[in-house]
Design an enzyme around this catalytic site. Sequence first.
Site, PDB file in Angstrom:
ATOM      1  N   THR A 273      20.988  31.767  38.036  1.00  0.00           N
ATOM      2  CA  THR A 273      21.072  32.762  39.111  1.00  0.00           C
ATOM      3  C   THR A 273      21.203  32.167  40.520  1.00  0.00           C
ATOM      4  OG1 THR A 273      18.672  33.056  39.014  1.00  0.00           O
ATOM      5  CG2 THR A 273      20.015  34.644  37.815  1.00  0.00           C
TER       6      THR A 273
ATOM      7  N   TRP B  65      43.785  34.732  32.743  1.00  0.00           N
ATOM      8  CA  TRP B  65      42.811  34.591  33.840  1.00  0.00           C
ATOM      9  C   TRP B  65      41.928  35.841  33.943  1.00  0.00           C
ATOM     10  CZ3 TRP B  65      44.749  31.389  38.463  1.00  0.00           C
ATOM     11  CH2 TRP B  65      43.793  31.285  39.459  1.00  0.00           C
TER      12      TRP B  65
ATOM     13  N   GLU C 117      45.276  43.078  42.666  1.00  0.00           N
ATOM     14  CA  GLU C 117      46.565  42.487  42.310  1.00  0.00           C
ATOM     15  C   GLU C 117      47.716  43.312  42.871  1.00  0.00           C
ATOM     16  OE1 GLU C 117      47.169  41.882  38.107  1.00  0.00           O
ATOM     17  OE2 GLU C 117      49.190  41.085  38.404  1.00  0.00           O
ATOM     18  N   TYR C 118      48.762  42.626  43.206  1.00  0.00           N
ATOM     19  CA  TYR C 118      50.037  43.221  43.602  1.00  0.00           C
ATOM     20  C   TYR C 118      50.468  44.216  42.517  1.00  0.00           C
ATOM     21  CZ  TYR C 118      54.764  43.144  45.610  1.00  0.00           C
ATOM     22  OH  TYR C 118      55.948  43.474  46.221  1.00  0.00           O
ATOM     23  N   SER C 119      50.802  45.439  42.910  1.00  0.00           N
ATOM     24  CA  SER C 119      51.126  46.458  41.906  1.00  0.00           C
ATOM     25  C   SER C 119      52.620  46.758  41.858  1.00  0.00           C
ATOM     26  CB  SER C 119      50.364  47.746  42.215  1.00  0.00           C
ATOM     27  OG  SER C 119      50.911  48.811  41.465  1.00  0.00           O
TER      28      SER C 119
ATOM     29  N   ARG D  38      53.803  49.258  40.437  1.00  0.00           N
ATOM     30  CA  ARG D  38      54.016  50.699  40.541  1.00  0.00           C
ATOM     31  C   ARG D  38      54.277  51.064  42.001  1.00  0.00           C
ATOM     32  NH1 ARG D  38      49.694  54.427  38.268  1.00  0.00           N
ATOM     33  NH2 ARG D  38      51.466  55.828  38.009  1.00  0.00           N
TER      34      ARG D  38
ATOM     35  N   LEU E 294      29.710  31.412  42.335  1.00  0.00           N
ATOM     36  CA  LEU E 294      29.853  30.025  41.894  1.00  0.00           C
ATOM     37  C   LEU E 294      29.484  29.831  40.421  1.00  0.00           C
ATOM     38  CD1 LEU E 294      30.538  27.121  42.655  1.00  0.00           C
ATOM     39  CD2 LEU E 294      28.184  26.819  43.437  1.00  0.00           C
TER      40      LEU E 294
ATOM     41  N   ARG F  74      38.903  26.390  31.758  1.00  0.00           N
ATOM     42  CA  ARG F  74      40.309  26.290  32.152  1.00  0.00           C
ATOM     43  C   ARG F  74      40.715  24.888  32.613  1.00  0.00           C
ATOM     44  NH1 ARG F  74      42.057  30.380  29.179  1.00  0.00           N
ATOM     45  NH2 ARG F  74      41.040  32.336  29.712  1.00  0.00           N
TER      46      ARG F  74
END
Lengths: 292, 292, 292, 292
Positions: free
Chosen positions: A69, A90, A100-102, A104, A190, A200
């Site tokens: 914690t 991710w 996020e860039y959409s 739509r 963090l 990753r």
Amino acid sequence: MGRVIIPEIEAILDKEFKVLDHGYVILVDYMGGDESIIQAARVSYGKGTKKLSDDRGLIRYLMRHDHTTPFEMVELKFHCKLPIFVAREWIRHRTANVNEYSLRYSEPEGDFYIPEAGQIGFQSKDNKQGRSLQEVPEELKAKVQRYMKEISEEAFKKYQELNQAGIAREMARMLLPVNLYTRWYWKIDLHNLFHFLRLRIDPRAQYEIRVYAEVMAEITKKIAPLAYEAFEDYKLSSITLSKLEVEALDTVLEGENVDEVCENVGFRKGRELNEFKEKLEILLKKEKKLVS
Amino acid sequence: MGRVIIPEIEAILDKEFKVLDHGYVILVDYMGGDESIIQAARVSYGKGTKKLSDDRGLIRYLMRHDHTTPFEMVELKFHCKLPIFVAREWIRHRTANVNEYSLRYSEPEGDFYIPEAGQIGFQSKDNKQGRSLQEVPEELKAKVQRYMKEISEEAFKKYQELNQAGIAREMARMLLPVNLYTRWYWKIDLHNLFHFLRLRIDPRAQYEIRVYAEVMAEITKKIAPLAYEAFEDYKLSSITLSKLEVEALDTVLEGENVDEVCENVGFRKGRELNEFKEKLEILLKKEKKLVS
Amino acid sequence: MGRVIIPEIEAILDKEFKVLDHGYVILVDYMGGDESIIQAARVSYGKGTKKLSDDRGLIRYLMRHDHTTPFEMVELKFHCKLPIFVAREWIRHRTANVNEYSLRYSEPEGDFYIPEAGQIGFQSKDNKQGRSLQEVPEELKAKVQRYMKEISEEAFKKYQELNQAGIAREMARMLLPVNLYTRWYWKIDLHNLFHFLRLRIDPRAQYEIRVYAEVMAEITKKIAPLAYEAFEDYKLSSITLSKLEVEALDTVLEGENVDEVCENVGFRKGRELNEFKEKLEILLKKEKKLVS
Amino acid sequence: MGRVIIPEIEAILDKEFKVLDHGYVILVDYMGGDESIIQAARVSYGKGTKKLSDDRGLIRYLMRHDHTTPFEMVELKFHCKLPIFVAREWIRHRTANVNEYSLRYSEPEGDFYIPEAGQIGFQSKDNKQGRSLQEVPEELKAKVQRYMKEISEEAFKKYQELNQAGIAREMARMLLPVNLYTRWYWKIDLHNLFHFLRLRIDPRAQYEIRVYAEVMAEITKKIAPLAYEAFEDYKLSSITLSKLEVEALDTVLEGENVDEVCENVGFRKGRELNEFKEKLEILLKKEKKLVS
């Protein structure tokens, strides 16, 4: 105590770190650093921490014993540009905030990822999920790149034509391939970032996400150097032996043949045994006589 | 595939397993078992899992490589009765669903936890958070119990008097001590339950929460025996060596004195060294000559 | 109480409900129903719930006052087949457990979504994210379908060729378009499912995700009919008036012109005013004289 | 854009805001403000947001349509001192990071909450969870305070005696009452903080947690004034009518008696009807004739 300002980090705020052919990672903002971990730990463990005389010792103790914690008290916000197929892996890390860039609302910005020749590989035989970088003939590499470019260009051209004709964006985008770049803001604490990095940065992670993780690891190292050192020591470069492997190690150290051993303790000949041998090589490098 | 029904579990549904003096754990419902983990893993890893010929091998592989999501496909729901101070530690596991008895809506049921004499211990010297069970004189033990009873009874009496006088429950409850029992429904997936168990079965966990974890571990073992075995092998009884400890091991195996070693590789003399020695004792039990 | 078995649901377990051209929703398993919500609520609100004489009243009370935790006690697990672009929106609901088909481990199954002519629409003018279904000429519709088919087929052919040549799956998949179908297991509790449904049943949600939400809503209705009814009444079909709109309503009811009103109370002429008018139409349908 | 620095907030960082008799709220750090919400929204909605000419309009739009992710881009960290029974309610908000003072590691600091006479109330009759502040005789109020003090002092004395005698802290603490103050660091994003505030500023929330929420609301207002204004307008002070209430409103506006109406549309005479009447009073204040 006041807020934590790290001059080395202030200097790289909003700086674009290039990744892949069109991607990037930008640190947009951060909150806290090693000091905030210490601050939070001291409220939890109070007088109990007095004897842990220094900060490094306390942070190592927290990391070693999974007192996670206090690491959550540091927050980082990134702006990233990345291919959709990378974004799809991710996003599985759920404990983060994302915008996020959409497609739509907006048209795609039109960049597509084309792998460098050096990264094009065959399907790995022993790693069902990975690639082997050896031996792909130059012409096959060229074909991979050409195919990706052809599909990207053709799909984008068709998208634009449908878009010009007035077709809804949410519909026209359906034909775009997953190597299209997208962008997002991604904010995480963090502790959860360490979890992301551990999975990753790993050699088994796909190259195209690993390169993002590596850049973020460098940034993280500067924000919380003691925490990162502990993370590297206890998580990234540690070796875990299962209960069965501990038993097997015992017999191996007594001189028994490692291939015979695994059956006795109860694990399988294939993958499990191979992974155990890899660990032995690292652990007993100077004791090779015992193993071979 | 249909739903997973485990006869051995059906037989203990709704059965009360006693814990501490007035507490209990009841498995109220469950969804899935080993089969559901396999089912979910096979959709993820598809043809890639074909060669992992058996279920046990696949589940061990998932556990070993932290492919945690298939374990999230199993869900367990418990009804527990537990002291408030235990509930306060327990609730820190956030990835669970909880409905707790509310003292704003209802009067307390009136059970208080009084530790058995055998569990009363002195503050541990080397473990800042724990107790040492040695040497507490009988009369001091009796005093601890007497004090707890006195406060519990006195507080409950006063609560009842204020309650009788019509004072709001949300207010009267403020004087109740944290050894009062509460109850809750607690629902969690198997991956997160394993995380809970790993922390709470640990000898460093407080006795009063550990006994709950132990009962739940037994139940879990029946719901997903293969997963539990893998959990025990790879998580519960595994040993992790940090990067520095791996380096130190190397020198120790070459015959160097372990106390000298730690400074060279960069870790601290006190706690860290002691923990390393404990690991060595387990790892090299047959090789004591090297260590001593 | 024992576990909740709902005969009507047992009959549809593992049954495939078709969605779009190649997709489906399957209910794989469930845990609990209306009874489990009641059970959990009664532990929280204890004697406080006695006077809420019936279950329906209690469930309505919980929903109305956002006492959401009892709804978390019900769990549902679905197996879905859906296009990647739908999966990308869907996955943003983080409070769920997911195992998705992985294109690193396996080859794509080869189904691509091609919209029906009836669903092909122009970009909506007043809804930046949506489509308008009117007036698209037949030949433009045909072109949209043809383009999607061409890219899908061409990309899949190239994928297969690279795959045959031995190129790593994680690499070859980069050229596949987002109308490719994927599959996953998706497990969620009822409270979070309601949240998902509220956003995805909405007319502003993209048609291709809405049709999945609608099928899941029908299934949910059977698992927890009282909860679903309350959800529909208080969340899905409720109308919320902002503080400013409440003030505006007052003046409107006094006969003032609605267009004049909004400036006085402080909201904007465009979108906000239009949305307010839409609400007025529903609220005051029989009182049109006041509004017009 | 660089990091967001809000001078008005810098001035109150680390400042102690008193709450209750010994508690406090301190803003320790923050990341972002209204600008960060805008920044994140513009990446999501891209060109789609161009026409929302100003920031206030965009933030109101996001709040109105539950586009919650941009609000998650702001983070706040508080240091709070609060009674255990308050901490127990507070911790139920799971989407936050917490480090709490541990009574296993440290001795209690020794402050106990004793309510002011003005806050002592009878059990509310129509609100099962609350208190009514009317009519408690002075001597009963004094008794409540005396009882709380007596138990607090007696318990603390006994704790200290056991502690002096060497009894483990994790054990001695079991007799401490829930009005003991604890401390913690609590970090949360703005979206989840709004959710917390909405539930805890509410008149139905217990007074002792509400006063904390109110202080935090004031601080939040300074960090993100536009977002807070939208939150107040659309969430805090909005009125939601259920589907059944919308139907009922229609008949009421036509002049029908409200008591008759509810049965026709299908909701219950008791609580539901009363809550509907309260809404009508606010909505139709100038139209009382219609209602009465």
